[in-house]
Design an enzyme around this catalytic site. Structure first.
Site, PDB file in Angstrom:
ATOM      1  N   ASP A 138      46.562  28.834 -34.429  1.00  0.00           N
ATOM      2  CA  ASP A 138      46.534  29.464 -33.105  1.00  0.00           C
ATOM      3  C   ASP A 138      45.503  30.596 -33.145  1.00  0.00           C
ATOM      4  O   ASP A 138      44.322  30.373 -32.936  1.00  0.00           O
ATOM      5  CB  ASP A 138      47.942  29.957 -32.761  1.00  0.00           C
ATOM      6  CG  ASP A 138      48.087  30.402 -31.316  1.00  0.00           C
ATOM      7  OD1 ASP A 138      47.086  30.832 -30.720  1.00  0.00           O
ATOM      8  OD2 ASP A 138      49.204  30.338 -30.777  1.00  0.00           O
ATOM      9  N   LYS A 166      43.808  25.560 -31.876  1.00  0.00           N
ATOM     10  CA  LYS A 166      43.866  25.958 -30.466  1.00  0.00           C
ATOM     11  C   LYS A 166      42.627  26.778 -30.092  1.00  0.00           C
ATOM     12  O   LYS A 166      42.231  27.679 -30.817  1.00  0.00           O
ATOM     13  CB  LYS A 166      45.143  26.769 -30.225  1.00  0.00           C
ATOM     14  CG  LYS A 166      45.451  27.011 -28.764  1.00  0.00           C
ATOM     15  CD  LYS A 166      46.770  27.768 -28.602  1.00  0.00           C
ATOM     16  CE  LYS A 166      47.971  26.891 -28.853  1.00  0.00           C
ATOM     17  NZ  LYS A 166      49.241  27.592 -28.471  1.00  0.00           N
TER      18      LYS A 166
END
Length: 218
Positions: A138, A166
């Site tokens: 992330d 991401k």
């Protein structure tokens, strides 16, 4: 400069697939917006990643380090494909496995406070070629923290394979060596990725709905 393998990039305008087109557990019927990455596509991409890892790390004894809990499905399937390549290829990799558990999420936000709450004695990684297997990158803070931690034990080499990366403005710029899919800044669940421990029992990677976030909020 380090080179990284290519990946499947899912665009910001990707609509995903209607839930009715797939087998979804009834207890999650109202908790998901759409299927984002079908299970079959995950498996096909994982098979190719196994080949790339063999090419990049072949000939060296590897310690495959699974980041629990979210990484366990990807870890198991990736190792199955590597084992199949070992059986059917002239170039094989002796491999042992180990596990570590980290925690950095509360609800749908990465807290930035990384806790190592499980795992064996990391001193066993000294002098070893280590493949870290993670479910999702992330912000990248968790992985950078883990890599700094492992560096203290002087492994010979460390490579990272992550199923998902991401695209987010919160990213610290870290990029793994092997990536399955690059995805937009949405909170995804399934295929062992969780929301407060729920949705790990979902085969496909899906986008959670606001209803689902509220229902399973910590």
């Amino acid at each position: 400069m380090a080179t990284h393998s290519p990946c499947i990039v899912i665009g910001d305008d990707e609509q995903g697939y209607d839930l009715d087109l797939f087998c979804i557990p009834k207890h999650y019927a109202d908790d998901l917006e759409k299927v984002y990455i079908p299970h079959g596509l995950i498996m096909d991409r994982t098979e190719r990643l196994a080949r790339e890892i063999m090419k990049g790390m072949g000939g060296h004894h590897i310690v495959a380090l699974c980041v629990l809990k979210g990484g366990y499905k990807f870890f198991a399937d990736l190792l199955d494909y590597i084992k199949a390549l070992n059986r059917n290829s002239d170039k094989s990799i002796p491999m042992t496995v180990d596990f570590i558990r980290l925690k950095s999420y509360c609800n749908d936000q990465s807290t930035g406070d990384i806790k190592v709450i499980g795992g064996d004695d990391l001193s066993t990684l000294t002098g070893k070629n280590v493949l870290i297997v993670e479910d999702i990158i992330d912000t990248g803070k968790t992985m950078k923290t883990l890599l700094s931690l492992l560096k203290q034990y002087n492994p010979k080499m460390v490579k990272v394979a992550s199923l998902l990366v991401k695209r987010t403005p919160r990213s610290v710029g870290y990029r793994p060596d092997f990536v399955g899919f690059e995805v937009p800044d949405k909170f995804v669940v399934g295929y062992a990725l969780d929301y407060n421990e729920y949705f790990r029992d979902l085969n496909h990677i899906c986008v959670i709905s606001e209803t689902g976030k509220q229902k399973y909020k910590a």
